[in-house]
Design a protein around this motif. Structure first.
Motif, PDB file in Angstrom:
ATOM      1  N   ILE A  81      -0.769   2.138 -12.235  1.00 11.36           N
ATOM      2  CA  ILE A  81      -1.922   1.505 -12.898  1.00 11.36           C
ATOM      3  C   ILE A  81      -1.574   1.159 -14.340  1.00 11.36           C
ATOM      4  CG2 ILE A  81      -4.284   1.888 -13.713  1.00 11.36           C
ATOM      5  CD1 ILE A  81      -4.737   3.464 -11.095  1.00 11.36           C
ATOM      6  N   VAL A  82      -0.877   2.069 -15.019  1.00 14.24           N
ATOM      7  CA  VAL A  82      -0.456   1.825 -16.398  1.00 14.24           C
ATOM      8  C   VAL A  82       0.448   0.587 -16.460  1.00 14.24           C
ATOM      9  CG1 VAL A  82       0.997   2.749 -18.272  1.00 14.24           C
ATOM     10  CG2 VAL A  82      -0.751   4.187 -17.223  1.00 14.24           C
ATOM     11  N   LYS A  83       1.269   0.391 -15.418  1.00 16.27           N
ATOM     12  CA  LYS A  83       2.160  -0.770 -15.354  1.00 16.27           C
ATOM     13  C   LYS A  83       1.398  -2.050 -15.005  1.00 16.27           C
ATOM     14  CE  LYS A  83       5.481   1.239 -12.659  1.00 16.27           C
ATOM     15  NZ  LYS A  83       6.609   1.148 -11.718  1.00 16.27           N
ATOM     16  N   GLY A  84       0.087  -1.910 -14.737  1.00 18.79           N
ATOM     17  CA  GLY A  84      -0.717  -3.083 -14.408  1.00 18.79           C
ATOM     18  C   GLY A  84      -0.779  -3.387 -12.918  1.00 18.79           C
ATOM     19  N   GLN A  85      -0.310  -2.457 -12.088  1.00 20.60           N
ATOM     20  CA  GLN A  85      -0.340  -2.656 -10.640  1.00 20.60           C
ATOM     21  C   GLN A  85      -1.661  -2.143 -10.068  1.00 20.60           C
ATOM     22  OE1 GLN A  85       1.843  -4.539  -9.753  1.00 20.60           O
ATOM     23  NE2 GLN A  85       3.780  -4.082 -10.712  1.00 20.60           N
ATOM     24  N   GLN A  86      -1.903  -2.452  -8.797  1.00 20.76           N
ATOM     25  CA  GLN A  86      -3.132  -2.026  -8.129  1.00 20.76           C
ATOM     26  C   GLN A  86      -2.817  -1.144  -6.929  1.00 20.76           C
ATOM     27  OE1 GLN A  86      -4.279  -6.282  -8.295  1.00 20.76           O
ATOM     28  NE2 GLN A  86      -6.361  -5.459  -8.260  1.00 20.76           N
ATOM     29  N   VAL A  87      -3.859  -0.419  -6.475  1.00 20.52           N
ATOM     30  CA  VAL A  87      -3.662   0.638  -5.477  1.00 20.52           C
ATOM     31  C   VAL A  87      -4.735   0.567  -4.395  1.00 20.52           C
ATOM     32  CG1 VAL A  87      -3.624   3.169  -5.196  1.00 20.52           C
ATOM     33  CG2 VAL A  87      -2.723   2.136  -7.298  1.00 20.52           C
ATOM     34  N   TYR A  88      -4.308   0.836  -3.151  1.00 15.49           N
ATOM     35  CA  TYR A  88      -5.247   1.053  -2.047  1.00 15.49           C
ATOM     36  C   TYR A  88      -5.257   2.545  -1.736  1.00 15.49           C
ATOM     37  CZ  TYR A  88      -4.648  -3.901  -0.621  1.00 15.49           C
ATOM     38  OH  TYR A  88      -4.612  -5.271  -0.555  1.00 15.49           O
ATOM     39  N   ILE A  89      -6.435   3.109  -1.521  1.00 13.91           N
ATOM     40  CA  ILE A  89      -6.529   4.476  -0.999  1.00 13.91           C
ATOM     41  C   ILE A  89      -7.404   4.383   0.246  1.00 13.91           C
ATOM     42  CG2 ILE A  89      -7.303   6.847  -1.388  1.00 13.91           C
ATOM     43  CD1 ILE A  89      -6.683   6.466  -4.359  1.00 13.91           C
ATOM     44  N   VAL A  90      -6.826   4.725   1.396  1.00 13.23           N
ATOM     45  CA  VAL A  90      -7.519   4.548   2.663  1.00 13.23           C
ATOM     46  C   VAL A  90      -7.908   5.889   3.267  1.00 13.23           C
ATOM     47  CG1 VAL A  90      -7.352   3.605   5.002  1.00 13.23           C
ATOM     48  CG2 VAL A  90      -6.270   2.423   3.094  1.00 13.23           C
ATOM     49  N   TYR A  91      -9.158   5.961   3.677  1.00 10.61           N
ATOM     50  CA  TYR A  91      -9.666   7.143   4.379  1.00 10.61           C
ATOM     51  C   TYR A  91      -9.771   6.821   5.860  1.00 10.61           C
ATOM     52  CZ  TYR A  91     -10.771   9.538   0.058  1.00 10.61           C
ATOM     53  OH  TYR A  91     -10.667  10.172  -1.150  1.00 10.61           O
ATOM     54  N   PRO A  92      -9.536   7.809   6.722  1.00 12.27           N
ATOM     55  CA  PRO A  92      -9.560   7.540   8.163  1.00 12.27           C
ATOM     56  C   PRO A  92     -10.962   7.431   8.730  1.00 12.27           C
ATOM     57  CG  PRO A  92      -9.139   9.849   7.787  1.00 12.27           C
ATOM     58  CD  PRO A  92      -9.185   9.205   6.433  1.00 12.27           C
ATOM     59  N   LEU A  93     -11.030   6.837   9.916  1.00 13.41           N
ATOM     60  CA  LEU A  93     -12.260   6.903  10.686  1.00 13.41           C
ATOM     61  C   LEU A  93     -12.333   8.311  11.244  1.00 13.41           C
ATOM     62  CD1 LEU A  93     -12.072   3.571  12.650  1.00 13.41           C
ATOM     63  CD2 LEU A  93     -13.937   4.262  11.169  1.00 13.41           C
ATOM     64  N   ILE A  94     -13.437   8.951  11.070  1.00 16.88           N
ATOM     65  CA  ILE A  94     -13.584  10.306  11.597  1.00 16.88           C
ATOM     66  C   ILE A  94     -14.357  10.174  12.901  1.00 16.88           C
ATOM     67  CG2 ILE A  94     -14.577  12.585  11.170  1.00 16.88           C
ATOM     68  CD1 ILE A  94     -14.073  11.941   8.139  1.00 16.88           C
ATOM     69  N   GLU A  95     -13.783  10.689  13.971  1.00  8.90           N
ATOM     70  CA  GLU A  95     -14.330  10.480  15.307  1.00  8.90           C
ATOM     71  C   GLU A  95     -15.813  10.807  15.426  1.00  8.90           C
ATOM     72  OE1 GLU A  95     -11.415  12.293  14.831  1.00  8.90           O
ATOM     73  OE2 GLU A  95     -10.201  10.531  15.294  1.00  8.90           O
ATOM     74  N   GLU A  96     -16.255  11.905  14.828  1.00 10.58           N
ATOM     75  CA  GLU A  96     -17.626  12.377  15.046  1.00 10.58           C
ATOM     76  C   GLU A  96     -18.661  11.278  14.809  1.00 10.58           C
ATOM     77  OE1 GLU A  96     -14.819  14.866  14.476  1.00 10.58           O
ATOM     78  OE2 GLU A  96     -15.808  14.784  12.526  1.00 10.58           O
ATOM     79  N   SER A  97     -18.562  10.606  13.669  1.00  9.35           N
ATOM     80  CA  SER A  97     -19.542   9.552  13.422  1.00  9.35           C
ATOM     81  C   SER A  97     -19.078   8.659  12.288  1.00  9.35           C
ATOM     82  CB  SER A  97     -20.902  10.151  13.064  1.00  9.35           C
ATOM     83  OG  SER A  97     -20.998  10.387  11.688  1.00  9.35           O
ATOM     84  N   GLU A  98     -19.561   7.449  12.340  1.00  5.75           N
ATOM     85  CA  GLU A  98     -19.221   6.500  11.290  1.00  5.75           C
ATOM     86  C   GLU A  98     -19.804   6.958   9.961  1.00  5.75           C
ATOM     87  OE1 GLU A  98     -20.053   1.933  10.875  1.00  5.75           O
ATOM     88  OE2 GLU A  98     -19.255   2.369  12.867  1.00  5.75           O
ATOM     89  N   LYS A  99     -20.918   7.695  10.029  1.00  5.37           N
ATOM     90  CA  LYS A  99     -21.547   8.175   8.791  1.00  5.37           C
ATOM     91  C   LYS A  99     -20.623   9.101   8.035  1.00  5.37           C
ATOM     92  CE  LYS A  99     -26.461   7.703   9.633  1.00  5.37           C
ATOM     93  NZ  LYS A  99     -27.031   7.785  10.958  1.00  5.37           N
ATOM     94  N   SER A 100     -19.960  10.022   8.763  1.00 10.28           N
ATOM     95  CA  SER A 100     -19.088  10.967   8.065  1.00 10.28           C
ATOM     96  C   SER A 100     -17.863  10.247   7.502  1.00 10.28           C
ATOM     97  CB  SER A 100     -18.687  12.133   8.972  1.00 10.28           C
ATOM     98  OG  SER A 100     -18.094  11.664  10.149  1.00 10.28           O
ATOM     99  N   ASP A 101     -17.424   9.180   8.185  1.00  7.10           N
ATOM    100  CA  ASP A 101     -16.324   8.363   7.697  1.00  7.10           C
ATOM    101  C   ASP A 101     -16.708   7.722   6.363  1.00  7.10           C
ATOM    102  OD1 ASP A 101     -14.393   6.272   7.380  1.00  7.10           O
ATOM    103  OD2 ASP A 101     -15.683   4.959   8.535  1.00  7.10           O
ATOM    104  N   LEU A 102     -17.893   7.145   6.364  1.00  6.91           N
ATOM    105  CA  LEU A 102     -18.403   6.491   5.177  1.00  6.91           C
ATOM    106  C   LEU A 102     -18.579   7.505   4.051  1.00  6.91           C
ATOM    107  CD1 LEU A 102     -19.568   4.074   3.756  1.00  6.91           C
ATOM    108  CD2 LEU A 102     -21.712   4.459   4.934  1.00  6.91           C
ATOM    109  N   LEU A 103     -19.079   8.662   4.398  1.00  9.17           N
ATOM    110  CA  LEU A 103     -19.286   9.723   3.425  1.00  9.17           C
ATOM    111  C   LEU A 103     -17.952  10.124   2.787  1.00  9.17           C
ATOM    112  CD1 LEU A 103     -21.645  11.477   2.399  1.00  9.17           C
ATOM    113  CD2 LEU A 103     -20.924  13.213   4.013  1.00  9.17           C
ATOM    114  N   ALA A 104     -16.925  10.289   3.619  1.00  2.83           N
ATOM    115  CA  ALA A 104     -15.614  10.686   3.096  1.00  2.83           C
ATOM    116  C   ALA A 104     -15.108   9.649   2.095  1.00  2.83           C
ATOM    117  CB  ALA A 104     -14.619  10.851   4.237  1.00  2.83           C
TER     118      ALA A 104
END
Length: 192
Positions: free
Chosen positions: A30-53
């Protein structure tokens, strides 16, 4: 094979105990001016918990880990116009870190994004991990894909992560996927 002009992406498998080092690497980019993706998984139990994470993750990153960075959130429950707005802002470099669920698998081209951090990487299939890794390495700068595994990573999960670390060849990844998961059962009740 990679399209012409694409930079090979370094892939590292890391664990929860290395989280601080992972965050430091992100800070450096980030200091170098680059950008980052941080990906969270789909959690099987429910889409709500995925979104929450993903939502909780974005909040924690914004407030505690990277207060100096602009953080965006992208997930499948957003309206198409909202998603588009976040992506346009990320592409325009108004957002430093994009926290997302797997909705970013395809169709996103941000040459300035050089880091892909996949949380709970063992929960993803090989094809998904390969797609996610393809979001970085689109510009001239060297890129890294960090696969962060949780403490409860299974033996099969370890094998998948090792395949990702050792090759970026889509055919080898597909062969390994077939080897690890098996061909399925075409006839019989298990497949249905």
């Amino acid at each position: 094979e990679l399209p012409p002009g694409r930079t090979p992406v370094e892939t590292v498998v890391t664990s929860e105990s290395q989280r601080e080092r992972v965050y430091n690497r992100i800070r450096q980019e980030i200091v170098k001016g680059q950008q980052v993706y941080i990906v969270y998984p789909l959690i099987e139990e429910s889409e709500k918990s995925d979104l929450l994470a993903a939502s909780e993750g974005a909040e924690k990153l914004e407030n505690e880990v990277f207060p100096e960075a602009v953080i965006g959130l992208l997930h499948g429950r957003m309206k198409p116009a909202e998603k588009e707005d976040v992506m346009v802002r990320f592409k325009a470099h108004e957002i430093d870190i994009l926290v997302a669920t797997t909705v970013i698998e395809v169709g996103i081209d941000v040459p300035n994004a050089t880091v892909m951090l996949v949380e709970h990487a063992e929960r993803f299939g090989l094809a998904q991990l390969h797609q996610l890794r393809g979001r970085v390495g689109r510009g001239k700068a060297s890129s890294i894909c960090m696969l962060l595994k949780s403490y409860r990573c299974s033996e099969e999960g370890e094998k998948r992560l090792e395949v990702m670390r050792s090759t970026s060849d889509g055919f080898k990844i597909a062969e390994a996927d077939l080897e690890i998961r098996g061909p399925g059962e075409f006839l019989g009740t298990r497949q249905s």
